[in-house]
Design a protein around this motif. Structure first.
Motif, PDB file in Angstrom:
ATOM      1  N   SER A 235       0.720  12.866   8.519  1.00 54.57           N
ATOM      2  CA  SER A 235       1.221  11.506   8.696  1.00 54.57           C
ATOM      3  C   SER A 235       1.007  10.609   7.489  1.00 54.57           C
ATOM      4  O   SER A 235       1.750   9.651   7.273  1.00 54.57           O
ATOM      5  CB  SER A 235       0.572  10.856   9.926  1.00 54.57           C
ATOM      6  OG  SER A 235       0.992  11.497  11.112  1.00 54.57           O
ATOM      7  N   ASN A 236      -0.013  10.894   6.683  1.00 55.46           N
ATOM      8  CA  ASN A 236      -0.311  10.046   5.531  1.00 55.46           C
ATOM      9  C   ASN A 236       0.069  10.687   4.201  1.00 55.46           C
ATOM     10  O   ASN A 236      -0.418  10.276   3.141  1.00 55.46           O
ATOM     11  CB  ASN A 236      -1.799   9.684   5.537  1.00 55.46           C
ATOM     12  CG  ASN A 236      -2.173   8.824   6.730  1.00 55.46           C
ATOM     13  OD1 ASN A 236      -1.444   7.899   7.083  1.00 55.46           O
ATOM     14  ND2 ASN A 236      -3.285   9.145   7.367  1.00 55.46           N
TER      15      ASN A 236
ATOM     16  N   PRO B 259      10.546  -2.014  -3.259  1.00 58.93           N
ATOM     17  CA  PRO B 259       9.374  -2.361  -2.455  1.00 58.93           C
ATOM     18  C   PRO B 259       9.688  -3.033  -1.126  1.00 58.93           C
ATOM     19  O   PRO B 259       8.834  -3.062  -0.233  1.00 58.93           O
ATOM     20  CB  PRO B 259       8.585  -3.317  -3.368  1.00 58.93           C
ATOM     21  CG  PRO B 259       9.591  -3.873  -4.307  1.00 58.93           C
ATOM     22  CD  PRO B 259      10.591  -2.775  -4.532  1.00 58.93           C
ATOM     23  N   HIS B 260      10.906  -3.560  -0.965  1.00 61.63           N
ATOM     24  CA  HIS B 260      11.217  -4.302   0.251  1.00 61.63           C
ATOM     25  C   HIS B 260      12.043  -3.494   1.263  1.00 61.63           C
ATOM     26  O   HIS B 260      12.397  -4.034   2.321  1.00 61.63           O
ATOM     27  CB  HIS B 260      11.940  -5.605  -0.097  1.00 61.63           C
ATOM     28  CG  HIS B 260      11.139  -6.496  -0.991  1.00 61.63           C
ATOM     29  ND1 HIS B 260       9.919  -7.016  -0.627  1.00 61.63           N
ATOM     30  CD2 HIS B 260      11.369  -6.920  -2.274  1.00 61.63           C
ATOM     31  CE1 HIS B 260       9.446  -7.740  -1.625  1.00 61.63           C
ATOM     32  NE2 HIS B 260      10.292  -7.696  -2.632  1.00 61.63           N
ATOM     33  N   THR B 261      12.348  -2.240   0.964  1.00 62.80           N
ATOM     34  CA  THR B 261      12.942  -1.387   1.990  1.00 62.80           C
ATOM     35  C   THR B 261      11.925  -1.231   3.119  1.00 62.80           C
ATOM     36  O   THR B 261      10.717  -1.124   2.871  1.00 62.80           O
ATOM     37  CB  THR B 261      13.327  -0.021   1.402  1.00 62.80           C
ATOM     38  OG1 THR B 261      14.319  -0.216   0.396  1.00 62.80           O
ATOM     39  CG2 THR B 261      13.895   0.896   2.475  1.00 62.80           C
ATOM     40  N   ALA B 262      12.403  -1.222   4.358  1.00 59.44           N
ATOM     41  CA  ALA B 262      11.492  -1.309   5.498  1.00 59.44           C
ATOM     42  C   ALA B 262      11.907  -0.349   6.609  1.00 59.44           C
ATOM     43  O   ALA B 262      12.936   0.330   6.528  1.00 59.44           O
ATOM     44  CB  ALA B 262      11.470  -2.742   6.023  1.00 59.44           C
ATOM     45  N   ILE B 263      11.087  -0.298   7.645  1.00 60.45           N
ATOM     46  CA  ILE B 263      11.412   0.434   8.868  1.00 60.45           C
ATOM     47  C   ILE B 263      11.244  -0.515  10.043  1.00 60.45           C
ATOM     48  O   ILE B 263      10.479  -1.490   9.972  1.00 60.45           O
ATOM     49  CB  ILE B 263      10.544   1.694   9.057  1.00 60.45           C
ATOM     50  CG1 ILE B 263       9.044   1.357   8.941  1.00 60.45           C
ATOM     51  CG2 ILE B 263      10.941   2.762   8.049  1.00 60.45           C
ATOM     52  CD1 ILE B 263       8.124   2.541   9.205  1.00 60.45           C
ATOM     53  N   ILE B 264      11.948  -0.218  11.123  1.00 55.87           N
ATOM     54  CA  ILE B 264      11.968  -1.121  12.279  1.00 55.87           C
ATOM     55  C   ILE B 264      12.247  -0.328  13.543  1.00 55.87           C
ATOM     56  O   ILE B 264      12.759   0.798  13.499  1.00 55.87           O
ATOM     57  CB  ILE B 264      13.044  -2.228  12.081  1.00 55.87           C
ATOM     58  CG1 ILE B 264      12.828  -3.400  13.029  1.00 55.87           C
ATOM     59  CG2 ILE B 264      14.456  -1.657  12.232  1.00 55.87           C
ATOM     60  CD1 ILE B 264      13.682  -4.616  12.702  1.00 55.87           C
ATOM     61  N   ASP B 265      11.946  -0.924  14.672  1.00 53.87           N
ATOM     62  CA  ASP B 265      12.278  -0.364  15.983  1.00 53.87           C
ATOM     63  C   ASP B 265      13.666  -0.888  16.362  1.00 53.87           C
ATOM     64  O   ASP B 265      13.798  -1.963  16.949  1.00 53.87           O
ATOM     65  CB  ASP B 265      11.217  -0.798  16.997  1.00 53.87           C
ATOM     66  CG  ASP B 265      11.542  -0.380  18.416  1.00 53.87           C
ATOM     67  OD1 ASP B 265      12.489   0.410  18.618  1.00 53.87           O
ATOM     68  OD2 ASP B 265      10.840  -0.857  19.343  1.00 53.87           O
TER      69      ASP B 265
ATOM     70  N   ARG C 128       8.804   7.382   6.958  1.00 56.45           N
ATOM     71  CA  ARG C 128       7.762   6.919   7.876  1.00 56.45           C
ATOM     72  C   ARG C 128       8.425   6.396   9.141  1.00 56.45           C
ATOM     73  O   ARG C 128       9.495   5.796   9.115  1.00 56.45           O
ATOM     74  CB  ARG C 128       6.927   5.816   7.243  1.00 56.45           C
ATOM     75  CG  ARG C 128       6.117   6.256   6.040  1.00 56.45           C
ATOM     76  CD  ARG C 128       4.853   5.422   5.899  1.00 56.45           C
ATOM     77  NE  ARG C 128       3.959   5.616   7.024  1.00 56.45           N
ATOM     78  CZ  ARG C 128       3.115   6.652   7.150  1.00 56.45           C
ATOM     79  NH1 ARG C 128       3.055   7.570   6.216  1.00 56.45           N
ATOM     80  NH2 ARG C 128       2.345   6.757   8.214  1.00 56.45           N
ATOM     81  N   ARG C 129       7.767   6.626  10.271  1.00 52.64           N
ATOM     82  CA  ARG C 129       8.259   6.139  11.564  1.00 52.64           C
ATOM     83  C   ARG C 129       7.502   4.878  11.955  1.00 52.64           C
ATOM     84  O   ARG C 129       6.350   4.689  11.570  1.00 52.64           O
ATOM     85  CB  ARG C 129       8.068   7.208  12.642  1.00 52.64           C
ATOM     86  CG  ARG C 129       8.991   8.398  12.488  1.00 52.64           C
ATOM     87  CD  ARG C 129       8.496   9.586  13.302  1.00 52.64           C
ATOM     88  NE  ARG C 129       8.260   9.273  14.697  1.00 52.64           N
ATOM     89  CZ  ARG C 129       9.177   9.358  15.665  1.00 52.64           C
ATOM     90  NH1 ARG C 129      10.414   9.749  15.363  1.00 52.64           N
ATOM     91  NH2 ARG C 129       8.864   9.078  16.926  1.00 52.64           N
ATOM     92  N   ILE C 130       8.141   4.035  12.724  1.00 53.58           N
ATOM     93  CA  ILE C 130       7.514   2.782  13.113  1.00 53.58           C
ATOM     94  C   ILE C 130       6.315   3.013  14.013  1.00 53.58           C
ATOM     95  O   ILE C 130       5.432   2.151  14.139  1.00 53.58           O
ATOM     96  CB  ILE C 130       8.553   1.842  13.774  1.00 53.58           C
ATOM     97  CG1 ILE C 130       8.073   0.381  13.738  1.00 53.58           C
ATOM     98  CG2 ILE C 130       8.878   2.309  15.185  1.00 53.58           C
ATOM     99  CD1 ILE C 130       7.954  -0.217  12.372  1.00 53.58           C
ATOM    100  N   ASP C 131       6.210   4.211  14.632  1.00 55.97           N
ATOM    101  CA  ASP C 131       5.043   4.532  15.460  1.00 55.97           C
ATOM    102  C   ASP C 131       3.896   5.114  14.645  1.00 55.97           C
ATOM    103  O   ASP C 131       2.865   5.517  15.197  1.00 55.97           O
ATOM    104  CB  ASP C 131       5.423   5.488  16.589  1.00 55.97           C
ATOM    105  CG  ASP C 131       5.936   6.837  16.099  1.00 55.97           C
ATOM    106  OD1 ASP C 131       5.864   7.110  14.876  1.00 55.97           O
ATOM    107  OD2 ASP C 131       6.414   7.629  16.930  1.00 55.97           O
TER     108      ASP C 131
END
Length: 404
Positions: A242-243, A144-150, A266-269
Motif C-alpha cells: 500500500s505504501n 502536485p495537484h492531481t488528486a483522488i476522490i470518492d 492510490r485509492r481513496i480508502d
C-alpha cells in the motif's frame, strides 16, 4: 411573474447529477425531474473508475476537455470540501524510461502549461526519487495537484443537494425516447417517454453515458457517433504494497495506442491498485465474469466504424491481451517503472467499462460532444476527464440553454 420552466435530466451518473443540481442553483423555483433507470446513482461509469481528479495534462489546448477540466477541478474541490466528500491531493508523476519517452514527456509538459495546469515541473532521475523513491525513470513530469476522490460519494452528495433544494428523482425509471414538439432549435418542448408515462418539459438534458447513442437514436437523432464499450481491469494490491508509491505513478503514453496505459493509483480508502488496461468489452453494463451480452456484442459486430478501428489497431490489441489473460503480465507492465512491484500479489477488482464514442471512419472521438435538437440536449461523448469536469460541464450545458 413568469412561470419557471420545467426541466428533465436523464441519468444519475456524476454528470447528470451535477446538471440537475446546477439547474436549481440558477433557477431555484424551477421544476426539475431527474430520471435514472437503475435504483441508485453512479451505477455505471461513475462508480467503476479509478477515482482520479485529473489536472489537465494531456488535452488539446482550447478544447472543451482542457477548458472544462481546469474549471471542473476548482468546482469539484470546493464541493467536496463543503460536503465532506473524501478527497486527497496526493499528486502524480508521469515517468519516462528512455530518451524517446523524454521527448514525449516534454510535449505533455508544454501542453499542460498551455492548459494552465498549476505548479507542474520536469524532474530528472534524482528529482523523481525525491518524490517517488520506488519509481525508476530517467525523467518525470510532476503534477502536485492531481488528486483522488470518492466519485460515488460525490454523486450521492450532488443528488442529496439537488433533492434538498426541491428536485425530484425517479429511480428505476428508464427513458425510452424523447420526442420534440414544435419550435426552432431553442424553442418548443420535449416529451420524455418511460414505460409507465409520458411527461412534457421545456428543456431536457440527456446524460446517458453508455446508452447515449441508443437513446439519441430512439429519439430520432443520428446514430453516430456510436458507443463502443472498452473494459478496463483493476488489480488491487495486497496491503503490504500500500505504501509503495506516495501518489499516482503513470507511464508516458505511446501515441501509437489510443489509451494511456496501465498506471499505479492510490485509492481513496488508502489502498493501492494497478490499472486500467483497455480491451473491447462484450457488454456495456456487465462488470463481472465474461461480461457477455449478446445484443451488445452484435451491435459492435454490426458497427462499420469498429472494424475500421480494429484494422488499424491490431498492435493495441496485441499489447493489451496478455494483461487481460494474465495478472502476472498486468503487474509486470507497472513494474517497468515501479520495479518493487515485481511479483506483487493482490486480487482483481470489479472492472470498469468506458463509453468510447466512435466515428464511422473508425476514429475515436476525442473531445466532449454535445448535440442539440429542439428543446433537448444530448451529451454524446464525455470520457475522461468527464468525471473531473462534471460540475463545469453542468455549468456549460445549462449556460447554453440560458443563452450565456
Amino acid at each position: 411573474m413568469a412561470k419557471e420552466a420545467r426541466w428533465a435530466v436523464v441519468g444519475t451518473g456524476i454528470i447528470g447529477a451535477a446538471v440537475a443540481r446546477e439547474i436549481l442553483n440558477r433557477h431555484d423555483s424551477a421544476d426539475v425531474t431527474l430520471f435514472e433507470k437503475e435504483d441508485h446513482p453512479a451505477a455505471h461509469q461513475t462508480g467503476h473508475n479509478s477515482g482520479v481528479v485529473h489536472a489537465g495534462l494531456y488535452y488539446e489546448p482550447g478544447s472543451l476537455k482542457a477548458t472544462l477540466c481546469r474549471r471542473g477541478v476548482s468546482l469539484l474541490t470546493d464541493f467536496a470540501a463543503e460536503h465532506n466528500v473524501a478527497f486527497d491531493e496526493c499528486g502524480k508523476v508521469v515517468v519516462a524510461t528512455d530518451d524517446t519517452e523524454v521527448e514525449r514527456l516534454q510535449a505533455i509538459h508544454d501542453r499542460a502549461l498551455a492548459n494552465g495546469v498549476p505548479d507542474i515541473a520536469m524532474l530528472d532521475r534524482d528529482g523523481l526519487r525525491d518524490i517517488e523513491p520506488n519509481a525508476e525513470g530517467v525523467a518525470a513530469l510532476h503534477s502536485p495537484h492531481t488528486a483522488i476522490i470518492d466519485y460515488p460519494g460525490l454523486t450521492d452528495a450532488l443528488v442529496a443537494d439537488f433533492r434538498a433544494h426541491g428536485g425530484r428523482v425517479r429511480f428505476s425509471t428508464p427513458v425510452k425516447s424523447i420526442d420534440h414538439r414544435g419550435g426552432s432549435t431553442s424553442h418548443g418542448s420535449a416529451v420524455v417517454r418511460t414505460p409507465v408515462d409520458a411527461q412534457e418539459f421545456d428543456h431536457v438534458i440527456v446524460c446517458a453515458g453508455l446508452q447515449s447513442d441508443r437513446l439519441a437514436a430512439r429519439s430520432g437523432q443520428k446514430r453516430t457517433p456510436t458507443v463502443v464499450p472498452f473494459f478496463g481491469q483493476y488489480f488491487i494490491l495486497d496491503e503490504a504494497h500500500s505504501n509503495t508509491v506516495n501518489g499516482l505513478t503513470y507511464p508516458v503514453p505511446d501515441p501509437k495506442y489510443p489509451f494511456l496505459g496501465v498506471h499505479v493509483t492510490r485509492r481513496i480508502d488508502g489502498g493501492l491498485m494497478i490499472g486500467p488496461n483497455a480491451f473491447l468489452s462484450f457488454s456495456r453494463e456487465r462488470y463481472r465474469g465474461l461480461g457477455l451480452n449478446i445484443p451488445d456484442s452484435l451491435a459492435v459486430a454490426a458497427d462499420p466504424g469498429f472494424w475500421r478501428f480494429a484494422a488499424g489497431n491490431m498492435a493495441t490489441a496485441a499489447r493489451e491481451l496478455p494483461g487481460v489473460l494474465s495478472i502476472e503480465r498486468f503487474v509486470a507492465e507497472a513494474a517497468r517503472y515501479v520495479p518493487s512491484l515485481t511479483g506483487a500479489d493482490g486480487h482483481r477488482a470489479t472492472r470498469g467499462i468506458r463509453a468510447q464514442a466512435m466515428n464511422r471512419d473508425g476514429t475515436l472521438v476525442d473531445d466532449f460532444v454535445i448535440d442539440r435538437a429542439g428543446a433537448t440536449m444530448f451529451v454524446r461523448n464525455a470520457p475522461s476527464p468527464g468525471a473531473t469536469s462534471a460540475l463545469a460541464i453542468a455549468e456549460h450545458l445549462v449556460g447554453i440553454i440560458d443563452g450565456r
